[in-house]
Enzyme design. Structure first.
Site, PDB file in Angstrom:
ATOM      1  N   GLY A 611      25.405  68.321 -45.005  1.00 16.62           N
ATOM      2  CA  GLY A 611      25.398  66.888 -45.253  1.00 16.62           C
ATOM      3  C   GLY A 611      25.831  66.607 -46.669  1.00 16.62           C
ATOM      4  O   GLY A 611      26.041  67.511 -47.478  1.00 16.62           O
ATOM      5  N   GLY A 613      25.424  63.333 -49.813  1.00 16.78           N
ATOM      6  CA  GLY A 613      24.867  62.027 -50.152  1.00 16.78           C
ATOM      7  C   GLY A 613      25.424  61.586 -51.471  1.00 16.78           C
ATOM      8  O   GLY A 613      26.299  62.238 -52.037  1.00 16.78           O
ATOM      9  N   PHE A 615      24.329  61.815 -54.228  1.00 18.95           N
ATOM     10  CA  PHE A 615      24.030  62.651 -55.377  1.00 18.95           C
ATOM     11  C   PHE A 615      24.549  64.068 -55.254  1.00 18.95           C
ATOM     12  O   PHE A 615      24.352  64.866 -56.137  1.00 18.95           O
ATOM     13  CB  PHE A 615      22.518  62.682 -55.621  1.00 18.95           C
ATOM     14  N   GLY A 616      25.127  64.391 -54.134  1.00 16.77           N
ATOM     15  CA  GLY A 616      25.651  65.736 -54.022  1.00 16.77           C
ATOM     16  C   GLY A 616      25.733  66.193 -52.579  1.00 16.77           C
ATOM     17  O   GLY A 616      25.493  65.433 -51.644  1.00 16.77           O
ATOM     18  N   VAL A 618      24.723  68.858 -49.451  1.00 23.01           N
ATOM     19  CA  VAL A 618      23.552  69.579 -48.981  1.00 23.01           C
ATOM     20  C   VAL A 618      23.999  70.782 -48.156  1.00 23.01           C
ATOM     21  O   VAL A 618      24.875  70.660 -47.293  1.00 23.01           O
ATOM     22  CB  VAL A 618      22.661  68.658 -48.126  1.00 23.01           C
ATOM     23  N   LYS A 632      20.267  70.984 -52.050  1.00 24.11           N
ATOM     24  CA  LYS A 632      21.140  69.891 -52.507  1.00 24.11           C
ATOM     25  C   LYS A 632      21.717  70.252 -53.857  1.00 24.11           C
ATOM     26  O   LYS A 632      20.993  70.400 -54.832  1.00 24.11           O
ATOM     27  CB  LYS A 632      20.350  68.586 -52.570  1.00 24.11           C
ATOM     28  N   ASP A 729      17.706  53.549 -51.256  1.00 20.40           N
ATOM     29  CA  ASP A 729      18.815  53.859 -50.360  1.00 20.40           C
ATOM     30  C   ASP A 729      18.296  54.262 -48.989  1.00 20.40           C
ATOM     31  O   ASP A 729      18.667  55.293 -48.450  1.00 20.40           O
ATOM     32  CB  ASP A 729      19.697  54.954 -50.973  1.00 20.40           C
TER      33      ASP A 729
END
Ligand SMILES: *[C@@H]1O[C@H](CO)[C@@H](O)[C@H](O)[C@H]1NC(C)=O
Ligand SMILES: *[C@@H]1O[C@H](CO)[C@@H](O)[C@H](O)[C@H]1NC(C)=O
Ligand SMILES: *[C@@H]1O[C@H](CO)[C@@H](O)[C@H](O)[C@H]1NC(C)=O
Ligand SMILES: *[C@@H]1O[C@H](CO)[C@@H](O)[C@H](O)[C@H]1NC(C)=O
Ligand SMILES: *[C@@H]1O[C@H](CO)[C@@H](O)[C@H](O)[C@H]1NC(C)=O
Ligand SMILES: *[C@@H]1O[C@H](CO)[C@@H](O)[C@H](O)[C@H]1NC(C)=O
Ligand SMILES: *[C@@H]1O[C@H](CO)[C@@H](O)[C@H](O)[C@H]1NC(C)=O
Ligand SMILES: *[C@@H]1O[C@H](CO)[C@@H](O)[C@H](O)[C@H]1NC(C)=O
Ligand SMILES: *[C@@H]1O[C@H](CO)[C@@H](O)[C@H](O)[C@H]1NC(C)=O
Length: 887
Positions: A611, A613, A615-616, A618, A632, A729
């Site tokens: 995945g 997101g 912020f980075g 995963v 992550k 979020d």
């Protein structure tokens, strides 16, 4: 509890003008402090009270004139002092005698001083103890708060804070010293008394009685003044009587003679009243005052009992005023010192069968017990420290350093008796030596005294075991760096550059991961003279076991290589150290630190991406012990520095909840910031609503369960964490499902904590379709923004649609909220229900609960009707209750 005068009460001041002429001019009032807040000049009012300007009792705030006046108020009500509506508190500090009882009275007359016609609402506190919430609901009626408190220190402070509307303000502040023991209570160190009612019965006018009749200037309100829901339900046959004969009151704290000279009597044998006690149910202190002021014949008697519905025990004692007071015209004052009273307090007095006369009542006082909040454990240390700086504004903030809000330069832990963990006095132009009190703050984590003119030696901080950050740079400090600094077990940063320090940098400071900057101290040298003191060593040591050997190896290696660097900075990063001490008072566990190689092994060098997101990215991983993890890898620009990352990690490590994805640890190495979470086997909710058909959740009950799980996780972030954490979020791809298809909220990790649970302005973060329009417009972040996003997730669960879609919502409609609203407003709620939902279960559940309407249908009978698809969606403008959450 907020009691309010009616305007009429202030008539008194003018009627007394005449009497004043006879009073000696400006008779001093020992034990009185009467502050005219915002007033510029001292003056004496109509009843002889000397008002002084408040300027020297408070730090900060601005003064203003009232714009709306009720025509009756005295000069002290013509101005206010007001304060910014921020997270701070603003305190008045008054000198008192320790162990002495005081009446404190604060009044608030809004008068539209800020020309905004916004009625303010804010809190007041007595020292650290919450006292009351001031709610203004009329511009021309003062709100009056009174309390009786035993001073426990040489000063008493009254603070204003926590404005939820308007700006905090104050009109007057009065202090009256008692010198008897009428208001003694058994637990004065734990409770103070807040006035609920003080009534003069049988009063001859609407005016209240106070100074000079009452030497302590209590305000005895007339019982003939009618206020909504206050003193009502007066029984028929209630007559007012009065006398001009003197009344014997044994001690001067008892009600003034003038109050006792009037009374009500129940000619039909009973008296009844109802009082609405704001802020109740609560424990109360209540005393009734009786004096026989009728000349009864020898064959006449007056005996009666108190009657309170539901409290038969109170009816046991019989009052025989003459006998109890040992004569006519003498005071008798029975009362209850700890009575649990309801919000609506009905009470009465009824004559006994052998009494010829009905009951009498001269006066009554009821106070609510308010708990005294234990202040900060460091309060006395801090008080002693700020007393050294009587000229500096920052030292005059007053009150408790931590409660109800901390001083602007102080941060405190959130325990019941908070500790000071951070002090920031950078650039305050402070001279003299570093105050020795600072070395006694044993919970201190961060100390910033940089950019002042501190001189003398650095004191011994060895009692501050938790110290992590010490910033003393840009001062005039002399002497040596104390070797004890190196023994501080948690020290991370020591900045002493640009001082006049001398001697050698203690060896102990090189042992561990301490960022040390000592440049600009020409006489300060590094221990090992063989190596130039202009060095920069940055090395990262991997793993815990190899630590010492590797650290030294690395040290020498890089030292030589970077020999030419011109900075006196030594940065030695050493192995995994326990974090979490920043919140050490709060968190019991701290984050586990993984080594990068451990992570690389677990993820097979970041092989399987599961995945991504904001912020980075995963990745999937499996630890050596078999635990599956989600790793992550944060993008490099997520953090400005090591500090921020570690702070967030510390924050994460104290959040534990069954419905939040568990944070397992972190890794920070080779410029990589990595967060490690438990692996969630069933992926995101989003996939299960709109993914491949075999994955799709069609059970209504299952979807309901997921909604409930997520709600619990979000609730915990909002209410279980201090400070509150706003997710920012929330979306269906951030709701993850475990092996058992139970939901957990993810990605809360990088939410910044909300300051004080209220507004934090920051760059709008979030995902289109889930963003609270109000947040988007105002950029004021609150928990409500999360609730809005959660509402969108609920709509997704119900409809199976994604929040933004070009096809699903009909013409001109792309947004699930507008689409759902148009159907709900059109009365067709079924149209939004996902057609693939297991309708058997849905109707089963509805019929089983047919007594309680289903939240979806409102009407159980229509519940099982097949959902209709309606694609004509008019998509109203993004306003109305669904788009803008109401405040
Ligand atoms: C005030 O009095 C209390 C009780 O006697 C005492 O414990 C406390 O130390 C006193 N405080 C000061 C500042 O004198
Ligand atoms: C601040 O005021 C709000 C609303 O009046 C209240 O809910 C909250 O508990 C208050 N906060 C504190 C710290 O007292
Ligand atoms: C305090 O008590 C003394 C007697 O002990 C009395 O003379 C004095 O008037 C009292 N003070 C006030 C303000 O009533
Ligand atoms: C006293 O106040 C009441 C309302 O509270 C009012 O109706 C009444 O006229 C007032 N009486 C006098 C004498 O002002
Ligand atoms: C008390 O005595 C007077 C006469 O002395 C009589 O008129 C009155 O009724 C008596 N009152 C009662 C309560 O007995
Ligand atoms: C009043 O009584 C309640 C219950 O009996 C008790 O918890 C409370 O501490 C008492 N308050 C005071 C001030 O004594
Ligand atoms: C007083 O009289 C009433 C009715 O006359 C009776 O019900 C009540 O029990 C009597 N009270 C006492 C204490 O005798
Ligand atoms: C710093 O303090 C000195 C006196 O100690 C004063 O003269 C000077 O104006 C102050 N400077 C600032 C910027 O406040
Ligand atoms: C150390 O202090 C000097 C002087 O203030 C500064 O130039 C340098 O950047 C500092 N080094 C670090 C790593 O902060």
């Amino acid at each position: 509890m907020a009691s309010a005068f009616t305007a009429a009460a202030f008539l008194l001041h003018f009627q007394l003008l005449l009497i004043l002429v006879l009073l000696p001019p400006s008779a001093a009032q020992p034990g009185f402090i009467s502050l005219d807040c915002g007033g510029a000049r001292d003056h004496t009012d109509a009843i002889g009270i000397q008002w002084t300007s408040d300027a020297t009792f408070v730090s900060g705030g601005q003064t203003a004139q009232l714009l709306v006046q009720n025509g009756l108020q005295s000069q002290q009500f013509a101005t206010v002092r007001y304060f910014p509506a921020d997270n701070r508190k603003y305190c008045y500090t008054m000198n008192v005698r320790n162990r002495t009882r005081y009446l404190v009275r604060a009044t608030f007359l809004y008068g539209n001083f800020d020309n905004s016609n916004v009625y303010p609402k804010f809190d007041i506190s007595l020292g650290a103890s919450p006292w009351s919430t001031i709610v203004v609901d009329d511009a021309t009626t003062p709100v009056v708060e009174e309390a009786i408190i035993l001073a426990a220190a040489p000063t008493l402070s009254v603070c204003l804070s926590n404005a939820s509307t308007g700006q905090p303000f104050i009109s007057t502040l009065e202090l009256r010293q008692f010198n008897g023991s009428l208001y003694y209570t058994t637990d004065e160190t734990r409770f103070f008394l807040a006035l609920s009612a003080r009534i003069n019965f049988g009063a001859e006018s609407n005016d209240s009685i106070r100074y000079p009749d009452d030497p302590f200037d209590r305000i005895w309100e007339s019982d003939s003044v009618r206020r909504a829901n206050y003193l009502v339900d007066v029984a028929p046959g209630t007559a007012r009587i009065s006398t001009t004969k003197p009344i014997f009151v044994s001690i001067n704290e008892e009600p003034p003679e003038k109050v006792m000279q009037t009374a009500v009597v129940g000619q039909d044998g009973y008296l009844n009243y109802r009082l609405d006690l704001e802020g109740f149910p609560a424990n109360a202190w209540g005393v009734s005052y009786f004096a026989e002021i009728e000349d009864l014949a020898p064959n006449e008697t007056r005996k009666f009992k108190l009657e309170v519905p539901g409290m038969p025990a109170l009816s046991k004692p019989t009052v025989d005023v003459e006998e109890n007071a040992q004569g006519k015209y003498r005071l008798y004052e029975p009362g209850y010192t700890n009575l649990s009273l309801p919000f609506v307090f009905s009470f009465g007095f009824r004559k006994t069968n052998d009494s010829s006369e009905g009951p009498i009542l001269n006066a009554l006082e009821i106070y609510k017990y308010v708990q005294i909040t234990m202040g900060s454990q460091d309060a006395s240390i801090m008080a002693s420290m700020v007393s050294r700086y009587s000229q500096a504004g920052w030292a005059q903030e007053g009150g408790d350093p931590c409660l109800p809000a901390s001083w602007s330069w102080v941060q405190c832990s959130s325990e019941d008796a908070p500790r000071v963990f951070s002090i920031t006095l950078s650039g305050k132009n402070i001279t003299g030596s570093i105050p020795v009190e600072l070395t006694k703050l044993s919970a201190l984590v961060e100390l910033r005294l940089d950019g002042n003119s501190f001189s003398g030696q650095i004191p011994d901080f060895s009692a501050c075991h938790n110290l992590q950050y010490i910033h003393l740079e840009n001062n005039q400090l002399t002497g040596e760096l104390p070797p004890s600094l190196g023994d501080l077990p948690n020290l991370k940063e020591l900045y002493v550059q640009n001082n006049k320090l001398s001697g050698q940098v203690p060896k102990s400071l090189f042992k561990r991961s301490i960022i040390l900057n000592f440049s600009g101290n020409s006489d300060l040298h590094i221990v090992n003279k063989g190596i130039s003191h202009t060095i920069l060593i940055i090395c990262v040591v991997i793993g815990a076991i190899v630590l010492l050997g590797a650290a030294f190896g690395c040290y020498f290696f890089t030292c030589r290589r970077k020999k030419k660097s011109h900075e006196d900075t030594v940065v030695i990063a050493a192995p995994a150290k326990k974090l979490g001490s920043y919140f050490s008072e709060v968190a019991t566990e701290s984050a586990h630190r993984f080594s990068l190689s451990e992570i690389e092994d677990a993820t097979a060098k970041f092989e399987r991406r599961i995945g991504s997101g904001g912020f980075g990215i995963v990745y999937y991983g499996k630890l050596a012990d078999g635990r599956e993890i989600a790793v992550k890898l944060l993008t490099n620009d997520s953090y400005q520095g090591i500090r921020e990352f570690l702070n967030e990690v510390t924050l994460l490590s104290r959040i534990h909840h069954r419905h939040l994805v568990t944070f397992l640890g972190y890794s920070q190495q080779d410029g990589k910031n990595i967060l490690v979470y438990e692996f969630m086997h069933n992926g995101t909710l989003k996939e299960h609503l709109r993914g491949a058909s075999e994955e799709k959740i069609t059970s209504w009950l299952k979807r309901l369960e997921i909604a409930e799980d997520a709600a619990k996780g979000i609730e915990y972030l909002h209410t279980g964490c201090s400070p509150t954490i706003i997710h920012r979020d929330l979306k269906s791809s951030n709701i993850l499902l475990d092996k058992n298809m139970r939901a957990k909220v993810a990605d809360f990790g990088l939410s910044k904590p909300a300051v004080d649970g209220s507004h934090v302005s920051s760059i709008v973060r979030g995902t289109v379709g889930y963003l609270d329009p109000e947040y988007y417009i105002s950029q004021q972040l609150t928990e409500k923004s999360d609730i809005y996003s959660f509402g969108v997730i609920l709509l997704e669960l119900i409809s199976g649609h994604e929040p933004i879609s070009n096809d699903n919502f009909g013409l001109n409609c792309r947004n699930i909220v507008a689409w759902a609203r148009s159907h709900i407003e059109g009365g067709n709620i079924h149209a939004i229900i996902d057609q693939s939902l297991d309708r058997g279960l849905l109707s089963q559940r509805c019929s089983r609960r047919s007594r309680t309407p289903s939240p979806l249908s409102g009407d159980p009978r229509r519940c099982s009707a097949p959902p209709q698809s309606n694609s004509s969606c008019s998509c109203p403008a993004a306003t109305g209750p669904w788009a803008i959450p109401r405040r």
